[in-house]
Design an enzyme around this catalytic site. Structure first.
Site, short mmCIF file in Angstrom:
data_model
loop_
_atom_site.label_atom_id
_atom_site.label_comp_id
_atom_site.label_asym_id
_atom_site.label_seq_id
_atom_site.Cartn_x
_atom_site.Cartn_y
_atom_site.Cartn_z
N HIS A 116 39.16 41.60 50.76
CA HIS A 116 39.29 40.24 50.24
C HIS A 116 40.74 39.82 50.47
O HIS A 116 41.64 40.67 50.41
CB HIS A 116 39.07 40.15 48.73
CG HIS A 116 37.76 40.63 48.21
ND1 HIS A 116 37.52 41.94 47.90
CD2 HIS A 116 36.63 39.95 47.90
CE1 HIS A 116 36.28 42.05 47.42
NE2 HIS A 116 35.73 40.87 47.41
N ASP A 119 43.20 41.29 48.11
CA ASP A 119 43.37 42.76 48.13
C ASP A 119 44.60 43.16 48.92
O ASP A 119 45.25 44.16 48.61
CB ASP A 119 42.17 43.45 48.81
CG ASP A 119 40.86 43.16 48.14
OD1 ASP A 119 40.85 42.80 46.95
OD2 ASP A 119 39.82 43.30 48.82
C1 XLS Z 1 30.60 42.78 43.75
C2 XLS Z 1 30.49 42.72 45.18
C3 XLS Z 1 31.80 42.54 45.95
C4 XLS Z 1 31.51 42.09 47.34
C5 XLS Z 1 32.68 41.48 48.05
O1 XLS Z 1 29.69 43.18 43.04
O2 XLS Z 1 29.79 43.84 45.62
O3 XLS Z 1 32.53 43.71 45.91
O4 XLS Z 1 31.03 43.13 48.13
O5 XLS Z 1 33.12 40.34 47.42
#
Ligand code: XLS
Ligand code: NI
Ligand code: NI
Length: 451
Positions: A116, A119
């Site tokens: 993200h 991140d």
């Molecule tokens: C949350 C999601 C997130 C997505 C990416 O539950 O799994 O981690 O994979 O935004």
């Protein structure tokens, strides 16, 4: 087998600082090894059903869990502390984190990563500053990719953590928040393209509602569709060739999320004519939260030609939330690999470990064990599934179950050539159907026989 005896195998180029000291390159040593820092099944160049394991599985490391997740939970403070956290300068800190991430990913031989926007570098409340920051760290990540050969499986924007998204991002009732979400998606797409990212993901944690009393659901879904369309148009305009994935999840953090499960998302994409650009990223723990098995979700996606990518993890039999544990259930993953292999693998995506080590797994090598276990269970499942497909009657049994539609009246029915009256006349002419066993236990035993 201790961690230190493995140190002799260290043969990894890292920056000035080594973050995961005493742990070298993780190699394939075969099922007989007792080295916990080796692969027992994942042998990247091994060819299975015409493709290397590496190409079938396309593993990716999730930046957020492995390099941001600090073990904090709603009841407790962080338990994982990272060496790069003490760097004062924001870009230096982000670069140090990238060094550590690429050191880890390279030591494990993982070919891809996912992130993200927030991140990879810390964000502020100033959207223009965030754009600059993301572009700056993307430059650095580009160098890291070049030096290591690691590629970006997908990028995404975090449209759920900042307080402004408390009522949704693309589905926020306040248009200004929708526009702020666009700032982030635009920048994240720019970064994804700059890094030659193969896909782009939308997971809508806040795209849903907490209470219908204050929600115009129809309008919110229309806004979501419009937002996705504009994001896709922008992506194409800057040369993004990959797929956009929607990652379904029924709830958490919203009470009800619009991307509930695969069937729901497919209906939505079809309704708003988004199927040319969008496909699915299916997460194990999201499937189970939706009241489905992971294999159900995979099959739904595969049948629609939308088996894009997966987020690998597992839930907990007792806890009803997204516990994001590393996968370790060989039966579950074997059944998943059967579906994935029967449909020729992922369409553009791969296996992203959207999984975190437990709060109390506090040794640096725990992060390695977690990924080694997850990679090995998929590699082993790949071999088993291939054996089942090649050397058992698994496929044949299912095919035979529908044999009555392969010729004669059944085939005419499938073609649409029989009226309801024709069906009635056929039934009366043939008499009572005989019971035909579904053979479930036989098939379950067959899977276990190959495991
Ligand atoms: C949350 C999601 C997130 C997505 C990416 O539950 O799994 O981690 O994979 O935004
Ligand atoms: Ni996920
Ligand atoms: Ni999740």
């Amino acid at each position: 087998m201790s961690v230190l005896t493995h140190e002799e195998k260290i043969n990894v180029t890292v920056g000035d600082q080594e973050y995961f000291k005493g742990i070298g390159r993780i190699n394939y040593e075969g099922p007989e090894t007792d080295n916990p820092l080796a692969f027992r099944w994942y042998n990247p160049e091994k060819v299975v059903a015409g493709k290397t394991m590496k190409d079938w599985l396309r593993f990716a490391c999730a930046y957020w869990h492995s390099f941001n997740g600090n073990g904090a939970d709603p009841f407790g403070l962080p338990t994982h502390h990272f060496a790069w956290e003490d760097k004062k300068d924001v870009l230096e800190r982000a670069k140090a984190k990238a060094d550590a991430a690429f050191e880890f990913i390279t030591k494990l031989g993982i070919p891809f990563y996912c992130f993200h926007d927030v991140d990879v570098i810390d964000f502020t409340d100033d959207p223009a500053e965030n754009e600059k920051r993301l572009a700056a760290i993307a430059e650095y990540l580009k160098e890291k990719q070049k030096a290591s050969g690691v590629q970006l499986l997908w990028g995404t924007a975090n449209l759920f953590s900042h307080p402004k998204y408390m009522n949704g991002a693309a589905t926020n009732p306040d248009f200004l928040v929708v526009a702020h979400a666009a700032v982030q998606v635009k920048a994240a797409l720019d970064a994804t393209v700059a890094l030659n990212g193969q896909n782009y993901v939308f997971w809508g944690g806040r795209e849903g509602y907490m209470s219908l009393l204050n929600t115009n659901m129809k309008r919110e879904k229309e806004h979501l569709a419009m937002f996705l369309r504009k994001a896709a148009e922008y992506g194409r305009s800057i040369g993004f060739k990959g797929k956009f994935f929607i990652e379904p999840k029924p709830c958490e953090p919203s009470k009800h999320q619009y991307d509930y499960d695969c069937e729901t998302v497919i209906g939505f994409l079809r309704q708003y004519d988004l199927l040319d650009d969008f496909s699915l990223n299916i997460e194990v723990n999201h499937a189970t939260l939706a009241g489905h098995s992971f294999t159900h979700e995979l099959q739904v996606a595969a049948d629609a030609g939308l088996l894009g990518s997966i987020d690998a993890n597992r839930g907990d039999y007792q806890n009803g939330w997204d516990t994001d544990q590393f996968p370790n259930n060989i039966n579950e993953i074997t059944e998943a690999m059967l579906i994935i292999m029967e449909h020729g693998g992922f369409q553009g995506g791969g296996i992203n470990f959207d999984a975190k080590r437990r709060r109390n797994s506090t040794d640096p090598e725990d992060l390695f064990y977690a990924h080694i276990g997850g990679m090995d269970v998929f590699a082993r499942a790949l071999i088993i599934a291939d054996n089942i497909l090649q050397h058992s009657e698994y496929k044949e049994l299912r095919k035979k179950r529908y044999a009555s539609f392969d010729s004669g009246a059944g085939a005419d029915f499938e073609k649409g050539n029989l009226s309801l009256t024709d069906l009635r006349n056929y039934a009366l002419s043939m008499g009572q159907p005989k019971p035909i066993s579904g053979k479930q236990e036989y098939l379950e035993n067959l899977i276990n026989r190959f495991i």
